[in-house]
Design an enzyme around this catalytic site. Structure first.
Site, PDB file in Angstrom:
ATOM      1  N   GLY A  55       0.830  -1.200   0.000  1.00  0.00           N
ATOM      2  CA  GLY A  55       0.000   0.000   0.000  1.00  0.00           C
ATOM      3  C   GLY A  55       0.862   1.246   0.000  1.00  0.00           C
ATOM      4  N   GLY A  74       0.835   5.644   1.071  1.00  0.00           N
ATOM      5  CA  GLY A  74       0.168   6.698   1.822  1.00  0.00           C
ATOM      6  C   GLY A  74       0.825   8.040   1.592  1.00  0.00           C
ATOM      7  CG  ASP A  98      -8.547   8.001  11.987  1.00  0.00           C
ATOM      8  OD1 ASP A  98      -9.739   8.276  11.707  1.00  0.00           O
ATOM      9  OD2 ASP A  98      -7.666   7.887  11.126  1.00  0.00           O
TER      10      ASP A  98
END
Length: 454
Positions: A20, A22, A136
């Site tokens: 991934g 970010g 979060d």
């Protein structure tokens, strides 16, 4: 390692495919050469971190993960850095995000939703017990492993006790709009535990019903719905599930169910088996190590002697590393100190045991370490105060003593460290609890000398 996905060796890890990407970098799959273990390495661009003023966020994530050792929290195994990159070696969770699972397969059965919610609450409750509030929580930050169990991740917005204001409340607005608690939106102080519970309730709603309880393209309308707790709970859910959702998604935090209430709720209690956190001594985490060069990759800790520290590790432990700006923590010396000593390991352990026993501690000897325990006031748990002690060999005449607190009162820990370090010939307490330079320590290694505080 996936064919065609191999990359350069990195400090004992063989890097593979990108998992991934970010804002600050990417996450790559990695295999540890010595053990064959699978890991996820978060590679952060230091320039990007600095330019976006995200140093506090990264530092917070590292500091938080250092505290947490639970089956339902993603584990941080190692941190290293080069001049341009920061590397976080994390537990590899191969089942993807809970969000993806629901997006593809739709809502879960009550039985499956309850099982995952129990795991979520176990993990979040464990964090809260250690003063860590995630802030979060959402399905994208809840990973699912190959066995279908969850792992809480992404602690970049988390808060520790030192972030509380004078009123004992948090004051920073964090989180994703659809999952954020109404009190967080009001720009007033809020209880981090209760706001996390709200987010857990939104996740439970999504798992059981398949869509968000509060949603609107217009952000103002969305916030109005959240403030009012304006959502519909389908009647086809069991009565007890409806009741729990209403009590969690209560917009008034003073009326919202707390963690103890959730755990005792009849819907939650069904088939519930609490999960115990990992033993803090199961495995140590390495921090502050400079990224080894390619030719150094075989010089790994523990290959020949679990008691020995090689020169690379010694440099990694020193305070003079470039990493200091990312890993220093004003509270860290209240949990762990290390100092050098000329006493052989056996003599050092004997001295530690003698000092601890005289202070009323119970001592358990294990493989290459001691566990020092004492019952604190108001607790019947013999491990309510616990410190582990290890001795590492630097060379024929110099060793490192590490005292690491797992649980208990910082003042008592300080008293214990002062006594042990004094009995072993170390400097005074104020110096013991300060981070010394590597050069000074090596020059003064004829006496017990503090080497570093992590």
């Amino acid at each position: 390692m996936v064919k065609g996905g191999r990359e350069a060796l990195l400090g004992g890890y063989e890097m593979g495919r990108t998992l991934g990407e970010g804002n600050f970098g990417k996450v790559k799959y990695a295999r540890h050469l010595a053990t064959g273990g699978h890991f996820a390495v978060k590679i952060l661009d230091r320039g990007r971190v600095v330019s976006l003023r995200a140093g506090d966020q990264i530092r917070r994530e590292i500091a938080t993960l250092k505290l947490l050792r639970h089956p339902h929290v993603v584990r941080l195994h190692e941190v290293a850095a080069s001049k341009t990159k920061i590397y976080m070696v994390l537990e590899f969770v191969n089942g993807g995000e809970l969000f993806e699972r629901i997006a593809v397969k739709g809502k879960l059965s009550e039985k499956e939703g309850r099982r995952l919610f129990q795991q979520l609450i176990d993990g979040v409750s464990y964090c809260h017990d250690r003063g860590v509030y995630h802030r979060d929580l959402k399905p994208e930050n809840v990973l699912v492993d190959q066995k279908g169990n969850i792992k809480i991740s992404d602690f970049g917005l988390s808060a520790l006790p030192q972030h509380l204001g004078n009123d004992g409340l948090l004051h920073t607005t964090c989180g994703s709009p659809n999952y954020i608690a109404p009190e967080v939106l009001q720009n007033k102080g809020y209880d981090g535990s209760l706001s996390d519970i709200w987010s857990c309730g939104v996740i439970l709603y999504v798992m059981l019903i398949g869509y968000l309880p509060f949603d609107d393209r217009n952000i103002v309308v969305l916030y109005q719905k959240i403030f009012k707790g304006d959502t519909q709970i389908p009647k086809w859910l069991s009565h007890s599930a409806q009741n729990l959702l209403r009590r969690i998604l209560e917009p008034n935090p003073m009326k919202r169910i707390d963690m103890a209430g959730i755990k005792s709720h009849e819907w939650f209690q069904k088939d519930y088996i609490p999960v115990l956190p990992y033993d803090d001594d199961d495995e140590d985490v390495q921090f502050g190590a400079r990224l080894p060069a390619k030719e150094q990759i075989n010089d790994e800790p523990g290959d020949k002697n679990s008691h020995q520290i090689n020169a690379f590790q010694l440099i990694g432990m020193a305070s003079s590393l470039d990493l200091s700006g990312f890993f220093e923590d004003e509270e860290v010396s209240q949990r762990r100190i290390r100092f050098t000593s000329t006493h052989p390991p056996k003599d050092a352990f004997d001295k530690i045991e003698s000092s601890a026993t005289e202070l009323g501690f119970q001592v358990q000897r294990g493989h290459s370490k001691l566990k020092l325990m004492r019952n604190c006031k108001g607790s019947k748990n013999p491990e309510s105060f616990m410190v582990s002690a290890e001795v590492f060999e630097l060379g024929p005449s110099v060793n490192v003593v590490e005292l690491r607190k797992s649980n208990g009162d910082p003042a008592l820990y300080r008293q214990l460290c002062e006594r042990i370090s004094s009995d072993m010939g170390a400097r005074n307490t104020e110096q013991i609890f300060a981070t010394a330079s590597l050069e000074d320590d090596l020059q003064n290694s004829n006496a017990g000398t503090p080497l570093f505080a992590l």
